[in-house]
Every structure is written in C-alpha cells, then in structure tokens.
Motif scaffolding. Structure first.
Motif, PDB file in Angstrom:
ATOM      1  N   LYS A 613      -8.475 -70.980  32.239  1.00 33.50           N
ATOM      2  CA  LYS A 613      -7.330 -71.439  33.420  1.00 33.50           C
ATOM      3  C   LYS A 613      -6.751 -72.853  32.477  1.00 33.50           C
ATOM      4  CE  LYS A 613      -6.970 -68.826  36.606  1.00 33.50           C
ATOM      5  NZ  LYS A 613      -5.857 -68.004  36.516  1.00 33.50           N
ATOM      6  N   LEU A 614      -7.520 -73.564  32.073  1.00 33.39           N
ATOM      7  CA  LEU A 614      -6.906 -74.654  31.146  1.00 33.39           C
ATOM      8  C   LEU A 614      -5.924 -73.913  29.948  1.00 33.39           C
ATOM      9  CD1 LEU A 614      -6.454 -78.080  30.434  1.00 33.39           C
ATOM     10  CD2 LEU A 614      -9.218 -77.557  29.808  1.00 33.39           C
ATOM     11  N   SER A 615      -6.569 -72.941  28.941  1.00 34.71           N
ATOM     12  CA  SER A 615      -6.156 -72.893  27.832  1.00 34.71           C
ATOM     13  C   SER A 615      -4.813 -72.579  28.478  1.00 34.71           C
ATOM     14  CB  SER A 615      -6.982 -71.853  27.251  1.00 34.71           C
ATOM     15  OG  SER A 615      -7.771 -72.548  26.614  1.00 34.71           O
ATOM     16  N   GLU A 616      -4.944 -71.131  28.980  1.00 34.03           N
ATOM     17  CA  GLU A 616      -3.735 -70.744  29.709  1.00 34.03           C
ATOM     18  C   GLU A 616      -2.527 -71.387  30.766  1.00 34.03           C
ATOM     19  OE1 GLU A 616      -5.997 -66.190  31.605  1.00 34.03           O
ATOM     20  OE2 GLU A 616      -5.402 -68.029  32.782  1.00 34.03           O
ATOM     21  N   THR A 617      -2.566 -72.282  30.930  1.00 35.71           N
ATOM     22  CA  THR A 617      -2.315 -73.423  30.854  1.00 35.71           C
ATOM     23  C   THR A 617      -1.621 -73.702  29.687  1.00 35.71           C
ATOM     24  OG1 THR A 617      -3.002 -73.750  32.862  1.00 35.71           O
ATOM     25  CG2 THR A 617      -1.614 -75.514  33.030  1.00 35.71           C
ATOM     26  N   ALA A 618      -2.360 -74.466  29.089  1.00 33.51           N
ATOM     27  CA  ALA A 618      -1.626 -75.334  27.381  1.00 33.51           C
ATOM     28  C   ALA A 618      -0.461 -74.213  27.105  1.00 33.51           C
ATOM     29  CB  ALA A 618      -3.087 -75.130  27.125  1.00 33.51           C
ATOM     30  N   LEU A 645      -8.185 -76.981  40.004  1.00 31.43           N
ATOM     31  CA  LEU A 645      -8.666 -77.873  38.893  1.00 31.43           C
ATOM     32  C   LEU A 645      -9.169 -77.923  40.882  1.00 31.43           C
ATOM     33  CD1 LEU A 645     -10.649 -80.171  37.282  1.00 31.43           C
ATOM     34  CD2 LEU A 645      -8.750 -80.826  37.525  1.00 31.43           C
ATOM     35  N   ALA A 646      -8.109 -79.223  41.129  1.00 30.99           N
ATOM     36  CA  ALA A 646      -9.060 -79.999  43.129  1.00 30.99           C
ATOM     37  C   ALA A 646      -9.070 -79.614  43.698  1.00 30.99           C
ATOM     38  CB  ALA A 646      -7.402 -80.797  43.125  1.00 30.99           C
ATOM     39  N   ASP A 647      -8.035 -78.084  43.810  1.00 35.11           N
ATOM     40  CA  ASP A 647      -8.969 -77.028  45.367  1.00 35.11           C
ATOM     41  C   ASP A 647     -10.154 -76.081  45.302  1.00 35.11           C
ATOM     42  OD1 ASP A 647      -6.702 -78.724  46.691  1.00 35.11           O
ATOM     43  OD2 ASP A 647      -5.593 -75.932  46.628  1.00 35.11           O
ATOM     44  N   VAL A 671     -17.876 -80.504  31.913  1.00 34.28           N
ATOM     45  CA  VAL A 671     -16.548 -80.207  32.643  1.00 34.28           C
ATOM     46  C   VAL A 671     -15.983 -80.338  32.739  1.00 34.28           C
ATOM     47  CG1 VAL A 671     -16.104 -76.872  33.403  1.00 34.28           C
ATOM     48  CG2 VAL A 671     -17.901 -77.073  31.746  1.00 34.28           C
ATOM     49  N   LEU A 672     -16.114 -81.204  33.428  1.00 35.25           N
ATOM     50  CA  LEU A 672     -15.070 -81.645  35.102  1.00 35.25           C
ATOM     51  C   LEU A 672     -14.723 -82.603  33.863  1.00 35.25           C
ATOM     52  CD1 LEU A 672     -16.753 -82.930  38.446  1.00 35.25           C
ATOM     53  CD2 LEU A 672     -14.556 -81.485  38.410  1.00 35.25           C
ATOM     54  N   LEU A 673     -14.970 -84.032  33.021  1.00 37.99           N
ATOM     55  CA  LEU A 673     -14.368 -84.409  32.376  1.00 37.99           C
ATOM     56  C   LEU A 673     -13.666 -84.421  31.542  1.00 37.99           C
ATOM     57  CD1 LEU A 673     -18.266 -87.177  32.254  1.00 37.99           C
ATOM     58  CD2 LEU A 673     -15.742 -87.685  32.919  1.00 37.99           C
ATOM     59  N   ARG A 674     -14.296 -82.707  30.631  1.00 38.54           N
ATOM     60  CA  ARG A 674     -12.877 -82.371  29.632  1.00 38.54           C
ATOM     61  C   ARG A 674     -12.574 -82.184  30.575  1.00 38.54           C
ATOM     62  NH1 ARG A 674     -15.357 -77.354  26.180  1.00 38.54           N
ATOM     63  NH2 ARG A 674     -14.037 -76.357  25.559  1.00 38.54           N
ATOM     64  N   VAL A 675     -12.091 -81.179  31.573  1.00 40.28           N
ATOM     65  CA  VAL A 675     -11.062 -80.347  32.034  1.00 40.28           C
ATOM     66  C   VAL A 675     -10.043 -81.163  32.466  1.00 40.28           C
ATOM     67  CG1 VAL A 675      -9.772 -78.942  34.060  1.00 40.28           C
ATOM     68  CG2 VAL A 675     -12.078 -78.131  32.640  1.00 40.28           C
ATOM     69  N   LEU A 676     -10.863 -83.117  32.972  1.00 36.05           N
ATOM     70  CA  LEU A 676      -9.911 -83.350  33.447  1.00 36.05           C
ATOM     71  C   LEU A 676      -8.728 -84.765  32.379  1.00 36.05           C
ATOM     72  CD1 LEU A 676      -8.847 -86.183  35.681  1.00 36.05           C
ATOM     73  CD2 LEU A 676     -11.267 -86.993  35.164  1.00 36.05           C
ATOM     74  N   LYS A 714      -4.858 -74.545  22.783  1.00 34.15           N
ATOM     75  CA  LYS A 714      -4.674 -73.080  23.586  1.00 34.15           C
ATOM     76  C   LYS A 714      -5.872 -71.914  23.635  1.00 34.15           C
ATOM     77  CE  LYS A 714      -0.405 -73.395  21.235  1.00 34.15           C
ATOM     78  NZ  LYS A 714      -0.365 -74.662  20.421  1.00 34.15           N
ATOM     79  N   GLU A 715      -6.075 -71.878  22.404  1.00 28.82           N
ATOM     80  CA  GLU A 715      -6.789 -70.690  21.672  1.00 28.82           C
ATOM     81  C   GLU A 715      -8.458 -70.371  22.402  1.00 28.82           C
ATOM     82  OE1 GLU A 715      -4.726 -71.475  19.890  1.00 28.82           O
ATOM     83  OE2 GLU A 715      -2.732 -70.165  21.070  1.00 28.82           O
ATOM     84  N   CYS A 716      -8.885 -72.599  22.579  1.00 25.31           N
ATOM     85  CA  CYS A 716     -10.576 -72.461  22.121  1.00 25.31           C
ATOM     86  C   CYS A 716     -11.420 -72.292  23.007  1.00 25.31           C
ATOM     87  CB  CYS A 716     -10.953 -74.312  22.096  1.00 25.31           C
ATOM     88  SG  CYS A 716     -10.670 -74.974  23.766  1.00 25.31           S
ATOM     89  N   CYS A 717     -10.453 -71.594  24.345  1.00 23.45           N
ATOM     90  CA  CYS A 717     -11.701 -71.731  25.502  1.00 23.45           C
ATOM     91  C   CYS A 717     -10.806 -69.829  26.526  1.00 23.45           C
ATOM     92  CB  CYS A 717     -11.798 -73.046  26.272  1.00 23.45           C
ATOM     93  SG  CYS A 717     -12.434 -73.533  25.981  1.00 23.45           S
TER      94      CYS A 717
END
Length: 879
Positions: A613-618, A645-647, A671-676, A714-717
C-alpha cells in the motif's frame, strides 16, 4: 522519543522554519547544476505587491508551488524557487499619497524627489510584510535570491529591454487615445480598467440642419463631450437618414458646423440610429475619425475639467448638468430615457476613467505575440487546465499595442531624454551627457514611468541576472513551472512569454498551472463588504500552517473554484491530530532497538500488505503531482495514513507488539517505523512542519532533515497477491461487524466465525492473521470448515464463504420481524426517492448537488435493502 500528548503546532512551526533557513536547505547550488551533478527545477514566485498583506489567494498560490518544490527537492532535484516583490506602481503610490493626505499634503506639494524618498521609506518599513507572512506558511523559497522589481540589477534589465525594443522599432511614442484616470493622473491599459454596469441616462439632443428647416436627433450617454463633436454619423443602410448624408448640422451651444457622415460602425437600433462623433473622448469615435479624416478636438484637461467656454474650469460631471440645462432652455433636448450601460473605472481608485488624447509610449505587440502563440499551439508551453489556452489565444489574436507609459512618479522612469535645442529624443540605458543629434547638454528626462507590468514581464530571466550571461541564468533559465491566477493570464503570463522569447530565444517556463478562485462555502466571491473573507494568518494562528495548507491542497481540484470555510479548515485539523496520534503510538509502542542489527525478513501478511500500500500510494502521489492534480495527491496520502495505517495496520500489529514473540515484535516494530517514516515523507510537501517534528523523533531517520530526505521508492515493496488476500481479511472483519450490526448484537459480543475456501493461500493468510481477526472482529474463534455449520448466517467474499454463528445470541423470530419492518420502511423511502428522481421537473429545477445527493442516497439504500433481504432469508432458514 517523547512527543507532546496533543498536537500543538505553535510549539514547533516557527522553530523548524528557522532551522531550515539556518541550514540553507532552500538555497540552490548553481555549481551542482552546471556540473551535471543534479538536475534542476526552477520556479519564480509571482511577485506580490509591496503594498500587500497575505490573503487566501496568496496562500493557495504559494502552497501549491511549495508542494511541487518540496516534492522535487526530495526527488533529487536542485530546486531554485526565486521569491521577490513588485514595486506595484500605481498601487504603492496610491497608498503613500493617502498617508500624505493625512498631513493635508499632495505629492505635488512635496515634489518628486521628496515624494520618492517617502515611498522608499514606506517600502522599507512595510514592503516585506507579505514575505514574512509567506514564511509563516512554510514556503521553501530561496530567500538568499530574493529580488525586487526596482532593485539595482532589475532596473538595469528594464532599461536594457526598453532601449533594445526602441532601437528595433518595437517601442514608439505617439499621440493616441488612451484610458486616463483623472484621480491617479495617469494612463491605464485596457486591462487596468474595470467595467461596471451603472444606471445612467440616454439624452436625445436635436442638432439643427444647416441651410434648411429641421434637425437630426442624436442619442448620447455623455452630453458633456458634445463640445468636442466633429460629426454626426448614421449607418449607410439606414433609409431614415440616407438623404441627409453629406449635409451639415449646427453643433448645439458651440454653433460650429459639422458634417453628417455614413459609417458601418453605427447601430441603427441604438437610440435614434444617429450618433455624435467625438474622437478625442471616445475610442470608437476615434476609429471612425481616423477612417474619415476628421479632426480631434480635446475639450477636457487631465484633471477631467472642461477647457472650453462657457464651461471652462468645470468638472466634467458638473458641466454635464450645465449643458443639459442649457439644451433644455434652447429647446434642443427632446427627451431623457433611463439607460443601463457599462462604465469604466480605474482599477485602483475606482474613479470613472476618461478616454483622453495624449502623447504616450507604446509597444508594438503583434510582432512579439507570434512566437508565444506558436509555443502554446505546439505544446512547448502548456496550460493546465488546458481550457485556459482558449483565453490566451483570444487575447493574443486580438492584441493591441500596449501603452507602457504612466504619469506617476513611483516606478522605472522612462530612459528617454529630450533635447531642448533640437527636439531629438535620446533613448539610452544611462543618462547621456550630450544630445546624440546636436551635442547640446540641454537635456531633460521624460517625466513618465513604465507600466508595472513592463518590468514584471522580465521577471523569469531578470531575476537570474539578465542581461548578463550569469551562471544562474545558464543553470536555472528557462524555468519549469509558473503557478498563477486566471485573471493575469494576459496582464502577466502572455507578456512574460513575449519578452522571454524575444530577449532570450527561449520559453520562460514549461508549464503554466492556473489555479481557481477561492470562494466562500456558498460559492460567493470573498469580499470585506460581504464579511465572508477568511484571513489565512488567523487560520494559521488557530489551526496551524499545516492544516491550512492541507485544506487548500485537498480542495485544489483542476478547473473548479474552491469553496472554503473555517468549518472545513477545522475539519482537516482532525487529520493533523490523527497524524500526531499515530506517530505517538508508533514511537511509544515500537521497539526503537529493532531498527539496529539489520532488517527482518520474517514478514507477516499484513506487513507485506502495508508495504505494498505504501508503494502504491507513492506511485499515486507521484502521478497526481506530475499532473498537478493536487487534490488527488492529498486524498491519496490522507487515505493511506488514516485508513490503511491508522485504522488497519496499527490494529493488525498490536497483538504482535504486546503479546508476540521477540521476533514478531522486532519485525512489527521495524515495519511500523519504516512505514511511519515513509508516510511522513509522502505528507511532507503538503504538511512540512508536523512531518519534520515527527521525522526528527524517529530512530530510523535516513537524512538530517525530512526536507532533504529521499522520496519513498515506488517499486521496492510490491506484493500484490498477498496484499489482495489481506484485503479479503479486512472485508471478512467488516462483514462480521456488519452481521452484528444488522442483528442488533452488541459489537463487543464474542462470536464464532467459520471460513470455507478452496484457496489454500488465502486460508494460510487467514490462519496467520487469526489473532488480528479475533481482536478486530471480536471473534472467540476463527475456524476453517469444509461445509456450512448450523445456526449461522453467512456472507460471501471473493474466494471464501464466511459463517457467523448467531443462533444462540439472538431471538430469531423477533429479529425476523424487526428486519421485515425495517425493510418495509426502507422500501417506502426507496420508492419515494425513485419517484422524485424520475420527475423531469425536479431534475431540471433542483440544484445539481441536491440531485446528486438524492441519487447517492438511493444507491446506498438499495444496496442496504439487498443485504438485509439476504440476512432475512438466512434467519428464516434458522427459524
């Protein structure tokens, strides 16, 4: 690291802005660009007037530029965003004259030199107000490169441009009819005249025929200009007057004989079909006079006072009354009719303008317009949204010579010196000692100054040191983007293109993003008289700069005016709170030591889902910002942080953080710290302050400041298959919650959940995520079955059947009756909405948003009715 329990932007916004300036993060390194070490991205800030204070339009304009500049900076570009202010000729002079008036003085009382000293003093005292206010918003301009349109270097550029155009025959001096403000005492361009509908009169005046009985009746809205009439005109095809063409009439009051002429310009439907021709006081009449070789008789001075007896010295409107009175007395006024017409006013002081015949300086614009037209046609310069190209073309194809002289004192004085001995005009960059024609020293500089827009037209290359071939000019010109309002496409954008192509041979910018108007929430234009103005500085004080910035970005949809209210800004404050609270949770719950000792590879399905989701959002944010779809970028980040992330993800990880093994806790923390961290980067261009505050508290920073941190990859994950199965788990949790809601089972009640699926990979994900499912769906167990258990209601998702055991938790008969009643009520509401939406009268008359609201309501009710019907059928089987 500890964070304040609540979001309080006042504690850190100013702090971080000072820090960024101290570190020089906004200053562009020319050498890096010239050496090819980094690609450049350059922008010039539309220079606000030195008279200005920050209004919501400025806030929108600078925020959108800042979003792009910060995004480009994080993507590895050397960003040069040049700020500055405009001397704003008439506007600034008007302010200082107002100050003088408080002392009972005019500028003429103090003289030019003293007056200019006062303007410079005012500029030094107040001219930087708006710049300091823009800093409060977080704009990442290169303040070390700040320019002013009358600084020494820019003044030289203006003189070079004028002299060059003059020598090329593109600037000339001539006597022409121009817009004149009797109050500001200066010429105005057509664009500086604001036309307003006013209730006036149409006076029908008898002009006696010469040599015969009778008269011709002329209708006019301006009887005071009668004194300068040189002809009466009729349409050549008008049968009523054909026999009079070529004859003469006696001009009332003045008694001068003037001809009756024929011209296609005359509208036979207006008034009587006969009009007076006053070339020195009407633009259309001036054109008619040019065609017919008629003289121009000026009957007013530059203060709007009549210069002809017996009304000499009277104000034009006072003279109007006197002339009308005299016409009545001489029985030459046939009638008076009410008449609504557009009247031109000075854009600055609102005085009614006067067409006035005077010597002025002009630029020949047609030769300069061709290259910009071709550039927009070919796509070399793009307007976003594209529709604004039509506005640009309309103006450019119908362009008229540009009157660039202004009869005021504050501005760039025209570099022309008149020889008192031979009359020669000496045009030069520096004051000549002798006349270039006769050698006389008896020279006097032109009193006039240049139109403010003349210097502004040089802004994109003048700020980089033109006319010198500076390193900055080589590195950062042409610029990449201009963000501006639609109201100055011709005032400024077109003129920058004309000057840019002419003097540099290059486009001044690649993209022109035209932002919309900011209106109040009812769609009305903001104005002090309406009391609906939103002060951006007040909003920053109350809610923080980040909240205002996010609001403006989220509402900035292409081609649509922004409807803004404090209520909406306050609403987005909740998002800032959410960001703060998510960060607090992560920093408190995650194991900071987990970032050391290498990255974990023992990912849970939900970890792979959030990274995907992070990569897709980027990707989504990048696509949106590349297309200047600011609202889509804001929406993408908002949804990722609040929803994914939050919900969801934070909730998914709680079991591992608090009850998992050391390895599970370590992986979840990483993962939490990386995503934040990456989420803060995605949000940073829009909300720079809160993201820096959070970023600095992270144990896994990858730069000394988020301003210069690398943009998320954008493509790493990307793990689309696992991510899709986790989406199914989310729907499973939602489905269980919905079943409880539909059957009136309290949300906290534990239920047994059963799943049946032929997809072994999906079952594997469900089993791995069982602790999260149990916690979030309030399930006592989640079991895999091969056939449907008894006493359950079911729902179906892609690849899996879900059964929720409810038989022992509800009174089936009672629930069946309750749902039947609910369905009956819903059926009536659906029928009512369907009837309304099939009514052509309603669809035609109701506001668009009301119709859309009804359609959405019908769709939601229909879907809910379908779901409840299925639930009812299942309950009836249980009974």
């Amino acid at each position: 690291m500890e964070m304040e329990p609540t979001y309080n932007p006042a504690l850190f916004e100013d702090k971080w802005y000072r820090h960024w300036l101290e570190k020089g993060y906004f200053h562009a390194d020319t050498e890096k660009v010239l050496k090819g070490e980094k690609p450049k991205f350059s922008v010039v800030l539309p220079p606000p007037n030195v008279t200005g204070v920050l209004h919501v339009g400025h806030a929108l304009n600078s925020t959108l530029q800042d979003v792009i500049c910060r995004w480009k900076r994080m993507n590895g570009y050397e960003v040069c965003w040049v700020p500055g202010t405009d001397h704003a000729g008439i506007a600034t002079q008007w302010v200082v004259e107002r100050e003088l008036a408080k002392e009972g003085l005019t500028r003429h009382d103090v003289g030019r030199e003293e007056f200019l000293k006062r303007v410079w003093k005012w500029k030094e005292q107040y001219g930087s107000r708006i710049i300091n206010q823009l800093k409060k918003l977080g704009t990442s301009c290169d303040w070390e490169r700040e320019r002013f349109t009358m600084d020494e270097g820019f003044s030289r550029a203006v003189r070079r441009a004028f002299v060059t155009l003059y020598k090329e025959g593109l600037i000339y001096r001539g006597k022409r009819l121009i817009n004149w403000c009797p109050r500001c005492h200066t010429a105005l361009s057509d664009l500086e005249v604001e036309h307003e509908e006013e209730q006036g009169n149409l006076w029908y005046i008898r002009y006696p025929l010469v040599g015969e009985e009778g008269y011709i009746v002329v209708a006019t809205t301006r009887p005071e200009t009668l004194l300068g009439d040189v002809a009466v005109a009729v349409n050549p095809s008008d049968e009523r007057y054909r026999h009079l063409i070529g004859k003469k009439v006696r001009l009332p009051i003045v008694e001068r004989e003037i001809p009756i002429i024929a011209d296609e310009y005359v509208d036979p439907e207006f008034g009587t079909g006969a009009v007076k021709i006053t070339p020195a006081h009407d633009f259309n009449d001036y054109e008619v006079a040019q065609r017919h070789g008629l003289p121009e008789i000026q009957v007013m001075d530059d203060w709007g006072r009549i210069t002809v007896a017996p009304f000499k010295g009277m104000d034009r409107f006072e003279a109007r009354e006197a002339i009308v009175k005299m016409l009545k007395e001489e029985e030459l006024l046939e009638k008076v009719e009410p008449h609504t017409h557009a009247v031109g006013h000075c854009y600055r002081c609102k005085t009614v303008i006067e067409p006035y015949l005077t010597e002025q300086w002009f630029v020949k614009t047609k030769p300069l317009a061709q290259r910009p037209i071709e550039a927009v046609k070919s796509g070399e310069v793009k307007f976003i949204p594209k529709q604004w190209e039509n506005t640009f073309f309309d103006w450019m194809y119908n362009i008229r010579d540009w009157c660039i002289s202004r009869q005021i004192w504050w501005g760039h004085r025209i570099p022309a010196w008149y020889c008192a001995d031979c009359g020669h005009v000496n045009v030069a960059e520096e004051a000549p000692e002798r006349c270039e024609s006769c050698g006389s020293r008896n020279l006097k500089q032109d009193e006039d100054v240049l139109d403010t827009w003349f210097s502004s037209a040089l802004w994109p290359f003048g700020v980089f040191g033109w006319p010198d071939e500076t390193d900055d000019l080589k590195a950062f010109y042409p610029t990449d983007l201009l963000v501006t309002g639609f109201d100055i496409i011709f005032f400024w954008v077109a003129r920058m293109m004309m000057m840019g192509y002419h003097f540099t041979g290059k486009r001044p910018f690649a993209d022109v993003y035209v932002h919309a108007l900011v209106r109040d929430e009812k769609g009305q234009k903001m104005s002090k008289t309406k009391g609906n103005v939103i002060d951006p500085l007040e909003m920053v004080e109350k809610y923080g700069a980040d909240t205002l910035r996010f609001t403006l970005t989220a509402l900035a949809a292409q081609g649509r005016d922004i409807r803004l209210s404090e209520r909406i800004i306050e609403g987005y404050r909740h998002f800032a709170n959410k960001v703060w609270n998510v960060a607090r949770f992560v920093l408190n719950a995650a194991d900071a030591a987990a970032v050391e000792g290498g990255a974990s590879t023992n990912y849970a399905p939900e970890d792979l889902w959030i990274l995907t989701k992070l990569s897709e959002t980027a990707q989504e944010v990048d696509r949106a910002l590349e297309g200047y779809r600011f609202n889509d970028a804001a929406k993408a980040v908002y949804q990722f942080i609040w929803n994914e992330l939050a919900d969801w993800y934070v909730e998914f990880t709680k079991h591992r953080l608090y009850k998992g093994t050391e390895q599970e806790r370590r992986t979840a923390s990483q993962v939490l710290l990386r995503v934040l961290r990456e989420a803060m980067k995605l949000l940073h261009p829009i909300m720079p302050f809160i993201t820096e505050e959070i970023y600095q508290k992270l144990p896994n920073k990858d730069a000394e400041s988020i301003v210069i941190a690398p943009w998320p990859s954008k493509e790493c994950c990307l793990f689309p298959e696992v991510a899709q199965r986790v989406e199914t788990v989310k729907e499973l949790i939602r489905g269980v919650r919905n079943v409880k809601a539909e059957l009136n089972i309290p949300p906290s009640t534990q239920v047994e959940v059963f799943v049946k699926s032929g997809d072994s990979k999906l079952i594997d994900v469900i089993e791995k995520m069982e602790p999260a499912i149990k916690q979030l769906a309030r399930a006592s167990s989640v079991k895999v079955v091969s056939e449907a258990p008894k006493g359950c209601v079911s729902f179906f998702l892609p690849g899996v059947e879900v059964y929720v055991k409810v038989g022992e938790l509800i009174d089936v008969e009672k629930e069946v009756e309750r749902i039947k009643k609910k369905l009956e009520k819903m059926a009536k509401e659906i029928a009512k909405l369907e009837k309304k939406l099939s009514n052509e009268n309603f669809l035609a008359k109701a506001p668009k948003e009301v119709v859309e609201k009804n359609r959405k309501e019908l769709q939601e009710l229909t879907q809910l009715h379908s779901k409840l019907t299925q639930t009812l059928q299942q309950l009836q089987k249980l009974g």
